[in-house]
Design an enzyme around this catalytic site. Sequence first.
Site, PDB file in Angstrom:
ATOM      1  N   ILE A  15       4.771  -6.349  -5.918  1.00  0.00           N
ATOM      2  CA  ILE A  15       3.983  -6.807  -6.996  1.00  0.00           C
ATOM      3  C   ILE A  15       4.376  -6.383  -8.271  1.00  0.00           C
ATOM      4  O   ILE A  15       4.728  -7.169  -9.120  1.00  0.00           O
ATOM      5  CB  ILE A  15       2.465  -6.272  -6.975  1.00  0.00           C
ATOM      6  N   ASP A  36      11.825   3.196  -9.876  1.00  0.00           N
ATOM      7  CA  ASP A  36      11.297   3.089  -8.564  1.00  0.00           C
ATOM      8  C   ASP A  36      12.131   3.954  -7.719  1.00  0.00           C
ATOM      9  O   ASP A  36      13.288   4.397  -7.836  1.00  0.00           O
ATOM     10  CB  ASP A  36      11.899   1.536  -8.081  1.00  0.00           C
ATOM     11  N   THR A 127      -6.820  -0.707  -6.080  1.00  0.00           N
ATOM     12  CA  THR A 127      -7.199  -1.819  -4.884  1.00  0.00           C
ATOM     13  C   THR A 127      -8.603  -1.999  -4.447  1.00  0.00           C
ATOM     14  O   THR A 127      -9.334  -0.934  -4.680  1.00  0.00           O
ATOM     15  CB  THR A 127      -6.325  -1.450  -3.576  1.00  0.00           C
ATOM     16  N   ASP A 128      -9.002  -2.987  -3.786  1.00  0.00           N
ATOM     17  CA  ASP A 128     -10.452  -3.074  -3.600  1.00  0.00           C
ATOM     18  C   ASP A 128     -10.684  -2.471  -2.314  1.00  0.00           C
ATOM     19  O   ASP A 128     -11.895  -2.139  -2.003  1.00  0.00           O
ATOM     20  CB  ASP A 128     -10.583  -4.735  -3.274  1.00  0.00           C
ATOM     21  N   GLU A 129      -9.675  -1.851  -1.752  1.00  0.00           N
ATOM     22  CA  GLU A 129      -9.885  -0.984  -0.421  1.00  0.00           C
ATOM     23  C   GLU A 129     -10.423   0.428  -0.736  1.00  0.00           C
ATOM     24  O   GLU A 129     -11.007   0.870   0.168  1.00  0.00           O
ATOM     25  CB  GLU A 129      -8.310  -0.929   0.370  1.00  0.00           C
ATOM     26  N   TYR A 155      -4.678   5.281   3.595  1.00  0.00           N
ATOM     27  CA  TYR A 155      -4.111   4.736   2.454  1.00  0.00           C
ATOM     28  C   TYR A 155      -4.951   4.672   1.364  1.00  0.00           C
ATOM     29  O   TYR A 155      -5.069   4.942   0.240  1.00  0.00           O
ATOM     30  CB  TYR A 155      -3.650   3.226   2.802  1.00  0.00           C
ATOM     31  N   LYS A 159      -5.370   5.969  -2.274  1.00  0.00           N
ATOM     32  CA  LYS A 159      -5.564   5.108  -3.625  1.00  0.00           C
ATOM     33  C   LYS A 159      -7.045   5.588  -4.568  1.00  0.00           C
ATOM     34  O   LYS A 159      -6.715   5.491  -5.655  1.00  0.00           O
ATOM     35  CB  LYS A 159      -5.613   3.737  -3.353  1.00  0.00           C
ATOM     36  N   ASN A 184      -6.204  -8.640  -1.599  1.00  0.00           N
ATOM     37  CA  ASN A 184      -4.876  -9.013  -1.004  1.00  0.00           C
ATOM     38  C   ASN A 184      -4.168  -9.992  -1.579  1.00  0.00           C
ATOM     39  O   ASN A 184      -4.528 -11.108  -2.062  1.00  0.00           O
ATOM     40  CB  ASN A 184      -4.970  -9.504   0.342  1.00  0.00           C
TER      41      ASN A 184
HETATM   42  P1  NAD Z   1       5.087  -2.280  -2.336  1.00  0.00           P
HETATM   43  O1  NAD Z   1       5.124  -1.498  -1.039  1.00  0.00           O
HETATM   44  O2  NAD Z   1       5.846  -3.357  -1.973  1.00  0.00           O
HETATM   45  O3  NAD Z   1       5.836  -1.388  -3.319  1.00  0.00           O
HETATM   46  C1  NAD Z   1       5.793  -0.232  -3.834  1.00  0.00           C
HETATM   47  C2  NAD Z   1       6.953   0.308  -4.475  1.00  0.00           C
HETATM   48  O4  NAD Z   1       6.773   1.386  -4.993  1.00  0.00           O
HETATM   49  C3  NAD Z   1       8.192   0.289  -3.874  1.00  0.00           C
HETATM   50  O5  NAD Z   1       9.215  -0.334  -4.589  1.00  0.00           O
HETATM   51  C4  NAD Z   1       8.479   1.774  -3.449  1.00  0.00           C
HETATM   52  O6  NAD Z   1       9.850   1.809  -3.409  1.00  0.00           O
HETATM   53  C5  NAD Z   1       8.010   2.495  -4.773  1.00  0.00           C
HETATM   54  N1  NAD Z   1       7.675   3.826  -4.504  1.00  0.00           N
HETATM   55  C6  NAD Z   1       7.013   4.409  -3.551  1.00  0.00           C
HETATM   56  N2  NAD Z   1       6.871   5.756  -3.759  1.00  0.00           N
HETATM   57  C7  NAD Z   1       7.332   5.900  -4.646  1.00  0.00           C
HETATM   58  C8  NAD Z   1       7.626   7.257  -5.452  1.00  0.00           C
HETATM   59  N3  NAD Z   1       7.237   8.277  -4.966  1.00  0.00           N
HETATM   60  N4  NAD Z   1       8.100   7.028  -6.809  1.00  0.00           N
HETATM   61  C9  NAD Z   1       8.747   5.991  -7.403  1.00  0.00           C
HETATM   62  N5  NAD Z   1       8.436   4.830  -6.578  1.00  0.00           N
HETATM   63  C10 NAD Z   1       7.995   4.786  -5.391  1.00  0.00           C
HETATM   64  O7  NAD Z   1       3.495  -2.407  -2.667  1.00  0.00           O
HETATM   65  P2  NAD Z   1       2.882  -3.607  -3.394  1.00  0.00           P
HETATM   66  O8  NAD Z   1       2.318  -4.622  -2.416  1.00  0.00           O
HETATM   67  O9  NAD Z   1       3.799  -4.127  -4.427  1.00  0.00           O
HETATM   68  O10 NAD Z   1       1.825  -2.725  -4.447  1.00  0.00           O
HETATM   69  C11 NAD Z   1       2.012  -2.181  -5.481  1.00  0.00           C
HETATM   70  C12 NAD Z   1       0.549  -1.606  -5.818  1.00  0.00           C
HETATM   71  O11 NAD Z   1      -0.403  -2.563  -5.920  1.00  0.00           O
HETATM   72  C13 NAD Z   1       0.368  -0.559  -5.103  1.00  0.00           C
HETATM   73  O12 NAD Z   1      -0.059   0.700  -6.021  1.00  0.00           O
HETATM   74  C14 NAD Z   1      -0.791  -0.861  -4.246  1.00  0.00           C
HETATM   75  O13 NAD Z   1      -1.767   0.098  -3.943  1.00  0.00           O
HETATM   76  C15 NAD Z   1      -1.569  -1.915  -5.077  1.00  0.00           C
HETATM   77  N6  NAD Z   1      -2.298  -3.025  -4.492  1.00  0.00           N
HETATM   78  C16 NAD Z   1      -1.504  -3.924  -3.580  1.00  0.00           C
HETATM   79  C17 NAD Z   1      -2.126  -5.171  -3.047  1.00  0.00           C
HETATM   80  C18 NAD Z   1      -1.657  -6.106  -2.017  1.00  0.00           C
HETATM   81  O14 NAD Z   1      -2.054  -6.832  -1.401  1.00  0.00           O
HETATM   82  N7  NAD Z   1      -0.079  -5.841  -1.742  1.00  0.00           N
HETATM   83  C19 NAD Z   1      -3.369  -5.355  -3.574  1.00  0.00           C
HETATM   84  C20 NAD Z   1      -4.112  -4.403  -4.259  1.00  0.00           C
HETATM   85  C21 NAD Z   1      -3.434  -3.319  -4.843  1.00  0.00           C
HETATM   86  O1  TDX Z   2       0.014  -7.363  12.407  1.00  0.00           O
HETATM   87  C1  TDX Z   2      -0.930  -7.591  11.902  1.00  0.00           C
HETATM   88  N1  TDX Z   2      -1.860  -8.209  12.338  1.00  0.00           N
HETATM   89  C2  TDX Z   2      -3.218  -8.260  11.733  1.00  0.00           C
HETATM   90  O2  TDX Z   2      -3.984  -8.794  12.369  1.00  0.00           O
HETATM   91  C3  TDX Z   2      -1.097  -6.865  10.402  1.00  0.00           C
HETATM   92  C4  TDX Z   2      -0.136  -6.310   9.595  1.00  0.00           C
HETATM   93  C5  TDX Z   2      -2.265  -6.973   9.764  1.00  0.00           C
HETATM   94  N2  TDX Z   2      -3.161  -7.648  10.446  1.00  0.00           N
HETATM   95  C6  TDX Z   2      -4.635  -7.816   9.879  1.00  0.00           C
HETATM   96  C7  TDX Z   2      -5.131  -6.548   9.121  1.00  0.00           C
HETATM   97  C8  TDX Z   2      -5.918  -6.944   8.123  1.00  0.00           C
HETATM   98  O3  TDX Z   2      -7.235  -7.285   8.394  1.00  0.00           O
HETATM   99  O4  TDX Z   2      -4.320  -8.726   8.641  1.00  0.00           O
HETATM  100  C9  TDX Z   2      -5.217  -8.273   7.667  1.00  0.00           C
HETATM  101  C10 TDX Z   2      -4.312  -7.930   6.512  1.00  0.00           C
HETATM  102  O5  TDX Z   2      -3.525  -6.924   6.851  1.00  0.00           O
HETATM  103  P1  TDX Z   2      -2.448  -6.284   5.656  1.00  0.00           P
HETATM  104  O6  TDX Z   2      -1.632  -7.481   5.346  1.00  0.00           O
HETATM  105  O7  TDX Z   2      -1.643  -5.151   6.465  1.00  0.00           O
HETATM  106  O8  TDX Z   2      -3.185  -5.900   4.676  1.00  0.00           O
HETATM  107  P2  TDX Z   2      -4.596  -5.142   4.113  1.00  0.00           P
HETATM  108  O9  TDX Z   2      -4.662  -4.237   5.361  1.00  0.00           O
HETATM  109  O10 TDX Z   2      -5.616  -5.868   3.963  1.00  0.00           O
HETATM  110  O11 TDX Z   2      -4.004  -4.383   2.577  1.00  0.00           O
HETATM  111  C11 TDX Z   2      -3.450  -5.284   1.751  1.00  0.00           C
HETATM  112  O12 TDX Z   2      -4.193  -5.345   0.866  1.00  0.00           O
HETATM  113  C12 TDX Z   2      -4.819  -4.359   0.164  1.00  0.00           C
HETATM  114  C13 TDX Z   2      -2.221  -4.242   1.327  1.00  0.00           C
HETATM  115  O13 TDX Z   2      -1.441  -3.893   2.235  1.00  0.00           O
HETATM  116  C14 TDX Z   2      -2.920  -3.031   0.302  1.00  0.00           C
HETATM  117  O14 TDX Z   2      -1.716  -2.407  -0.178  1.00  0.00           O
HETATM  118  C15 TDX Z   2      -3.697  -3.442  -1.001  1.00  0.00           C
HETATM  119  O15 TDX Z   2      -4.154  -2.456  -1.247  1.00  0.00           O
END
Ligand code: NAD
Ligand code: TDX
Length: 342
Positions: A15, A36, A127-129, A155, A159, A184
């Site tokens: 993101i 990063d 996050t919504d989690e 996790y 958060k 998500n």
């Molecule tokens: P990601 O894992 O793709 O990216 C995380 C980044 O943080 C990576 O580039 C990693 O190298 C860096 N990082 C980790 N530890 C670090 C540290 N100690 N110092 C500096 N950099 C560090 O994650 P993402 O999916 O891009 O998520 C970004 C943010 O959004 C997170 O805070 C996550 O909780 C939040 N978020 C994600 C989702 C989702 O669906 N992916 C949804 C809601 C909120």
């Molecule tokens: O192999 C899989 N099989 C499966 O059924 C994986 C990896 C996931 N799943 C299911 C678990 C969840 O119900 O799919 C759904 C989505 O899983 P993830 O992609 O791991 O996401 P989730 O656990 O919902 O968390 C994500 O959304 C909120 C992000 O990873 C978080 O960083 C964010 O905060």
Amino acid sequence: MSMRTLLVTGAAGFIGSNFVRMLARRREPVRIIALDKLTYAGNLANLADLLGDQVTFVRGDICNAELLDHVASEYRVSEVVHFAAESHVDRSILGSGPFVTTNVIGTQVLLDLAKNRKLDKFLYVSTDEVYGTLPEDQPDVKFTEETPLQPNSPYSASKAGGDCLVRSYFHTFHLPVLTTRCSNNYGPYHFPEKLIPLFVTNLMEDKQVPLYGDGKNVRDWLYVEDHCDAIWTVLNKGKFGEAYNVGGNNEMTNRQITEIILREMGKPWDKYVRYVQDRPGHDRRYAIDASKIKRECGWEPKFRFPEAIKTTIQWYRDNESWWRQIKSGEYLKYYDTQYGGR
Ligand code: NAD
Ligand code: TDX
């Protein structure tokens, strides 16, 4: 007024890199310090084409207070947009240590930076989690900003720890903080350990996809650019001390997602779907009430799932070398640990 300089943490992740890309493309008048640590999830390739006058990359750990202070002073940082985190629920079940270190302590170190340097704004990407899980038989019930925080995975607990610290720095020190709690995301540069990019790339490799439990868990899917736009909107229009839910109003079961991906990629269900042992503590349903951000900041999602999932799949087709490089080495060990015994 001097130029705004954003310290964007986690800028080489999914993101964070999409956020930097969006600001650069829109030519927003800000300088960006993209910080990063480049953990397994961070990838400089996500940012490489953006580095230049507007965007500077710094490799560093958000737990390193001295480094952060140096960066803030050297580049005259005025605001923090904090994405950096350990982000994968399954990895937090295998080991929660790095989650507490980065997501809780790292956030505290950054908050102290903002407090000591009297920065103008601090936005925490939560996050919504953090809200826990919802019942599936009451579709009208959704998470609002008033829903108590009841995280269920290491996790989401970490958060929520960061989320509570941010809140406390507003109440105790009047730090100008903002919090977004998003559902998500999906889209380009999504690391192929998460559901959608894992399934898409497995199918491209002609491998099966592992569906947890009965496949009926529900998530609310939002295209990453909509999330980035929401963050930028809250950074500019949000009220300090407030949290804003961000969602796509797009609830789907994992089965539905899997069906759509299989259809788009021309693969039959029976041959390619493998039901595997459920994730321990697997939250059943997430759903977001995003009326506050619409009312107070005028934001709502622009992308629709049926089109944006196609764009996403096409991105993985066009960028095979990007994900093939990731799906090697450490990734294969993780894959075997996570799925080998299931
Ligand atoms: P990601 O894992 O793709 O990216 C995380 C980044 O943080 C990576 O580039 C990693 O190298 C860096 N990082 C980790 N530890 C670090 C540290 N100690 N110092 C500096 N950099 C560090 O994650 P993402 O999916 O891009 O998520 C970004 C943010 O959004 C997170 O805070 C996550 O909780 C939040 N978020 C994600 C989702 C989702 O669906 N992916 C949804 C809601 C909120
Ligand atoms: O192999 C899989 N099989 C499966 O059924 C994986 C990896 C996931 N799943 C299911 C678990 C969840 O119900 O799919 C759904 C989505 O899983 P993830 O992609 O791991 O996401 P989730 O656990 O919902 O968390 C994500 O959304 C909120 C992000 O990873 C978080 O960083 C964010 O905060």
